[in-house]
Write an enzyme that holds these catalytic residues in place. Structure first.
Site, PDB file in Angstrom:
ATOM      1  N   GLY A 267      52.797  34.026  66.654  1.00 41.53           N
ATOM      2  CA  GLY A 267      51.837  33.519  67.631  1.00 41.53           C
ATOM      3  C   GLY A 267      52.246  32.192  68.255  1.00 41.53           C
TER       4      GLY A 267
ATOM      5  N   GLY B 134      55.131  18.709  64.410  1.00 41.51           N
ATOM      6  CA  GLY B 134      54.171  19.373  65.287  1.00 41.51           C
ATOM      7  C   GLY B 134      52.847  18.639  65.485  1.00 41.51           C
TER       8      GLY B 134
ATOM      9  N   LYS C  62      42.921  34.646  66.920  1.00 34.81           N
ATOM     10  CA  LYS C  62      43.345  34.262  68.275  1.00 34.81           C
ATOM     11  C   LYS C  62      43.458  35.456  69.221  1.00 34.81           C
ATOM     12  CE  LYS C  62      45.721  29.960  67.320  1.00 34.81           C
ATOM     13  NZ  LYS C  62      46.891  29.128  67.547  1.00 34.81           N
TER      14      LYS C  62
ATOM     15  N   ASP D 271      47.413  25.729  73.302  1.00 39.17           N
ATOM     16  CA  ASP D 271      48.611  25.564  72.464  1.00 39.17           C
ATOM     17  C   ASP D 271      49.845  25.378  73.353  1.00 39.17           C
ATOM     18  OD1 ASP D 271      47.495  25.744  69.916  1.00 39.17           O
ATOM     19  OD2 ASP D 271      47.598  27.927  69.890  1.00 39.17           O
TER      20      ASP D 271
ATOM     21  N   ASN E 258      42.864  30.101  72.168  1.00 37.73           N
ATOM     22  CA  ASN E 258      42.588  29.164  71.060  1.00 37.73           C
ATOM     23  C   ASN E 258      41.419  28.230  71.382  1.00 37.73           C
ATOM     24  OD1 ASN E 258      43.885  27.334  72.837  1.00 37.73           O
ATOM     25  ND2 ASN E 258      44.475  26.063  71.111  1.00 37.73           N
TER      26      ASN E 258
ATOM     27  N   SER F 245      41.837  22.254  57.816  1.00 34.36           N
ATOM     28  CA  SER F 245      42.111  21.924  59.221  1.00 34.36           C
ATOM     29  C   SER F 245      41.857  20.453  59.528  1.00 34.36           C
ATOM     30  CB  SER F 245      41.222  22.778  60.117  1.00 34.36           C
ATOM     31  OG  SER F 245      41.285  22.277  61.432  1.00 34.36           O
ATOM     32  N   LEU F 246      42.704  19.918  60.428  1.00 35.59           N
ATOM     33  CA  LEU F 246      42.546  18.521  60.861  1.00 35.59           C
ATOM     34  C   LEU F 246      41.697  18.433  62.137  1.00 35.59           C
ATOM     35  CD1 LEU F 246      46.214  17.298  60.305  1.00 35.59           C
ATOM     36  CD2 LEU F 246      44.216  16.732  58.918  1.00 35.59           C
TER      37      LEU F 246
ATOM     38  N   TYR G  27      53.522  20.264  60.692  1.00 32.82           N
ATOM     39  CA  TYR G  27      53.174  18.832  60.598  1.00 32.82           C
ATOM     40  C   TYR G  27      52.765  18.442  59.177  1.00 32.82           C
ATOM     41  CZ  TYR G  27      48.781  21.192  61.494  1.00 32.82           C
ATOM     42  OH  TYR G  27      47.747  22.081  61.452  1.00 32.82           O
TER      43      TYR G  27
HETATM   44  P1  NAP Z   1      53.102  33.598  62.534  1.00 33.28           P
HETATM   45  O1  NAP Z   1      52.336  34.262  63.620  1.00 33.28           O
HETATM   46  O2  NAP Z   1      52.998  34.095  61.132  1.00 33.28           O
HETATM   47  O3  NAP Z   1      54.640  33.592  62.990  1.00 33.28           O
HETATM   48  C1  NAP Z   1      55.704  33.120  62.196  1.00 33.28           C
HETATM   49  C2  NAP Z   1      56.892  34.018  62.425  1.00 33.28           C
HETATM   50  O4  NAP Z   1      58.020  33.479  61.700  1.00 33.28           O
HETATM   51  C3  NAP Z   1      56.666  35.450  61.906  1.00 33.28           C
HETATM   52  O5  NAP Z   1      57.154  36.368  62.845  1.00 33.28           O
HETATM   53  C4  NAP Z   1      57.473  35.443  60.626  1.00 33.28           C
HETATM   54  O6  NAP Z   1      57.905  36.726  60.249  1.00 33.28           O
HETATM   55  C5  NAP Z   1      58.625  34.568  61.022  1.00 33.28           C
HETATM   56  N1  NAP Z   1      59.414  34.124  59.871  1.00 33.28           N
HETATM   57  C6  NAP Z   1      59.030  33.984  58.580  1.00 33.28           C
HETATM   58  N2  NAP Z   1      60.079  33.582  57.842  1.00 33.28           N
HETATM   59  C7  NAP Z   1      61.137  33.482  58.681  1.00 33.28           C
HETATM   60  C8  NAP Z   1      62.494  33.131  58.500  1.00 33.28           C
HETATM   61  N3  NAP Z   1      62.997  32.817  57.300  1.00 33.28           N
HETATM   62  N4  NAP Z   1      63.302  33.124  59.580  1.00 33.28           N
HETATM   63  C9  NAP Z   1      62.825  33.469  60.795  1.00 33.28           C
HETATM   64  N5  NAP Z   1      61.549  33.825  61.028  1.00 33.28           N
HETATM   65  C10 NAP Z   1      60.720  33.815  59.980  1.00 33.28           C
HETATM   66  O7  NAP Z   1      52.713  32.044  62.447  1.00 33.28           O
HETATM   67  P2  NAP Z   1      52.376  31.079  63.679  1.00 33.28           P
HETATM   68  O8  NAP Z   1      50.944  31.020  63.885  1.00 33.28           O
HETATM   69  O9  NAP Z   1      53.281  31.449  64.795  1.00 33.28           O
HETATM   70  O10 NAP Z   1      52.804  29.664  63.052  1.00 33.28           O
HETATM   71  C11 NAP Z   1      54.158  29.347  62.785  1.00 33.28           C
HETATM   72  C12 NAP Z   1      54.255  27.895  62.312  1.00 33.28           C
HETATM   73  O11 NAP Z   1      53.854  27.022  63.374  1.00 33.28           O
HETATM   74  C13 NAP Z   1      53.345  27.575  61.133  1.00 33.28           C
HETATM   75  O12 NAP Z   1      54.021  26.692  60.281  1.00 33.28           O
HETATM   76  C14 NAP Z   1      52.163  26.874  61.774  1.00 33.28           C
HETATM   77  O13 NAP Z   1      51.551  25.961  60.894  1.00 33.28           O
HETATM   78  C15 NAP Z   1      52.856  26.148  62.921  1.00 33.28           C
HETATM   79  N6  NAP Z   1      51.942  25.886  64.054  1.00 33.28           N
HETATM   80  C16 NAP Z   1      51.810  24.608  64.479  1.00 33.28           C
HETATM   81  C17 NAP Z   1      51.009  24.339  65.570  1.00 33.28           C
HETATM   82  C18 NAP Z   1      50.859  22.919  66.043  1.00 33.28           C
HETATM   83  O14 NAP Z   1      49.930  22.620  66.809  1.00 33.28           O
HETATM   84  N7  NAP Z   1      51.731  22.036  65.650  1.00 33.28           N
HETATM   85  C19 NAP Z   1      50.333  25.378  66.222  1.00 33.28           C
HETATM   86  C20 NAP Z   1      50.499  26.679  65.763  1.00 33.28           C
HETATM   87  C21 NAP Z   1      51.312  26.927  64.667  1.00 33.28           C
HETATM   88  P3  NAP Z   1      56.998  37.568  59.193  1.00 33.28           P
HETATM   89  O15 NAP Z   1      55.661  37.758  59.852  1.00 33.28           O
HETATM   90  O16 NAP Z   1      57.773  38.811  59.016  1.00 33.28           O
HETATM   91  O17 NAP Z   1      56.903  36.710  57.959  1.00 33.28           O
END
Ligand code: NAP
Length: 280
Positions: free
Chosen positions: A131, A244, A69, A106, A90, A18-19, A223
């Site tokens: 999420g 991100g 979360k 978030d 969060n 984590s950053l 990111y």
């Molecule tokens: P998550 O809860 O696992 O949600 C990701 C979703 O994408 C899941 O429903 C997943 O399905 C789906 N998915 C996987 N492969 C896919 C594909 N090929 N096409 C379409 N949907 C697909 O994860 P999250 O916490 O939401 O995080 C998602 C991304 O956002 C991560 O990369 C995370 O690092 C990033 N993020 C960034 C920030 C920021 O501050 N910049 C904050 C939060 C998250 P399955 O569960 O069936 O695999």
């Protein structure tokens, strides 16, 4: 008697990359606040014990990441705007009398970054319905965008998400599609990648080049890497884009303000994050 140091931190599993510590510790140092921000990598069975000993361990507040979360929600005494609707917390502030105040920075971090980028979308497409997508959907509904179209590999997830927010925001048309090309990017002005696709070098390209046009803003929540294939596509096609890191920065800055009651030194936090991301 030695007094325990004042602590903030991040709970989750895994959290070691984590950053958050680098940006929060830089901010604490800049404002000369005598406290530290630590990582608490917790197994599921350790969560209750952690939450029960906050005062004893002098923990004044903490951030929450995957997979806690949603799990922390029942423990918070008050929920700020968005927490109930998004169904996730969060940021938790521990009050003097040991009560827990829950926030979701978030969604607010995402909104603040879009505002800074001067992106005022009307019609948006989102990839992923997990999420992060929930926070993005809430942010977009809250800013009354006209349309939010969601695609997830699991159509039931995107359907559930669109149904839930359809009821919460009557000015925004939420919908779900079963195939990615049905996102119909030609008539969208914002595309958000809220799926993990792009984190690894061998991940597939979800969007065809020709679907990315000059009038669409491409926001990839990822990111690390700083430039995903989707961002490269946007660059090559002449579209505006962002990774991100800005969302991460602003969710952190808002958490810091909840924790300390002081204005976050955003520039210092940003410099710390940019340095940290290079080391990942
Ligand atoms: P998550 O809860 O696992 O949600 C990701 C979703 O994408 C899941 O429903 C997943 O399905 C789906 N998915 C996987 N492969 C896919 C594909 N090929 N096409 C379409 N949907 C697909 O994860 P999250 O916490 O939401 O995080 C998602 C991304 O956002 C991560 O990369 C995370 O690092 C990033 N993020 C960034 C920030 C920021 O501050 N910049 C904050 C939060 C998250 P399955 O569960 O069936 O695999």
């Amino acid at each position: 008697m030695t007094l325990k140091p004042k602590l903030y931190g991040l709970i989750g599993f895994p959290v070691k990359h984590s950053l958050s510590p680098c940006m929060h510790n830089a901010a604490l140092k800049a404002l000369k606040i005598k406290a530290r921000y630590k990582l608490f990598e917790l197994q599921a069975e350790q969560l209750e014990d952690f939450l029960g000993n906050l005062k004893k361990n002098n923990i004044l507040g903490f951030n929450v990441t995957i997979p806690y979360k949603e799990k922390v929600l029942p423990y918070v005494n008050t929920k700020s705007f968005g927490v109930r609707e998004i169904g996730a917390v969060n940021t938790v502030v521990v009050t003097k009398d040991g009560k827990l105040k829950g926030f979701n920075t978030d969604f607010a971090g995402f909104s603040r970054h879009l505002k800074e980028l001067k992106v005022n979308p009307k019609k948006t497409a989102i990839i992923g319905a997990g999420g992060a997508a929930r926070a993005v959907c809430f942010a977009l509904g809250n800013s009354k965008v006209e349309e939010v179209c969601i695609y997830d590999i699991d159509v039931y997830k995107s359907l559930n998400l669109s149904r839930q927010f359809k009821d919460a925001f009557d000015q925004t048309k939420f919908s779900a599609v079963a195939r990615i090309d049905e996102l119909n990017l030609q008539d969208k002005d914002l595309l958000v990648n809220a799926s993990p696709v792009g984190m690894h070098a061998d991940d597939p390209c979800l969007i065809e080049d020709k679907q990315i046009h000059k009038n669409i803003f491409v926001y990839d929540l990822i990111y690390n890497p700083v430039e995903t294939r989707l961002i490269s596509q946007a660059r090559q096609r002449g579209a505006r884009f962002s990774n991100g890191l800005g969302m991460l920065l602003y969710q952190g800055a808002l958490s810091f303000e909840h924790f300390t009651g002081k204005k976050a030194p955003v520039k210092i936090m940003q410099a710390a994050l940019e340095k940290g991301v290079k080391k990942l």
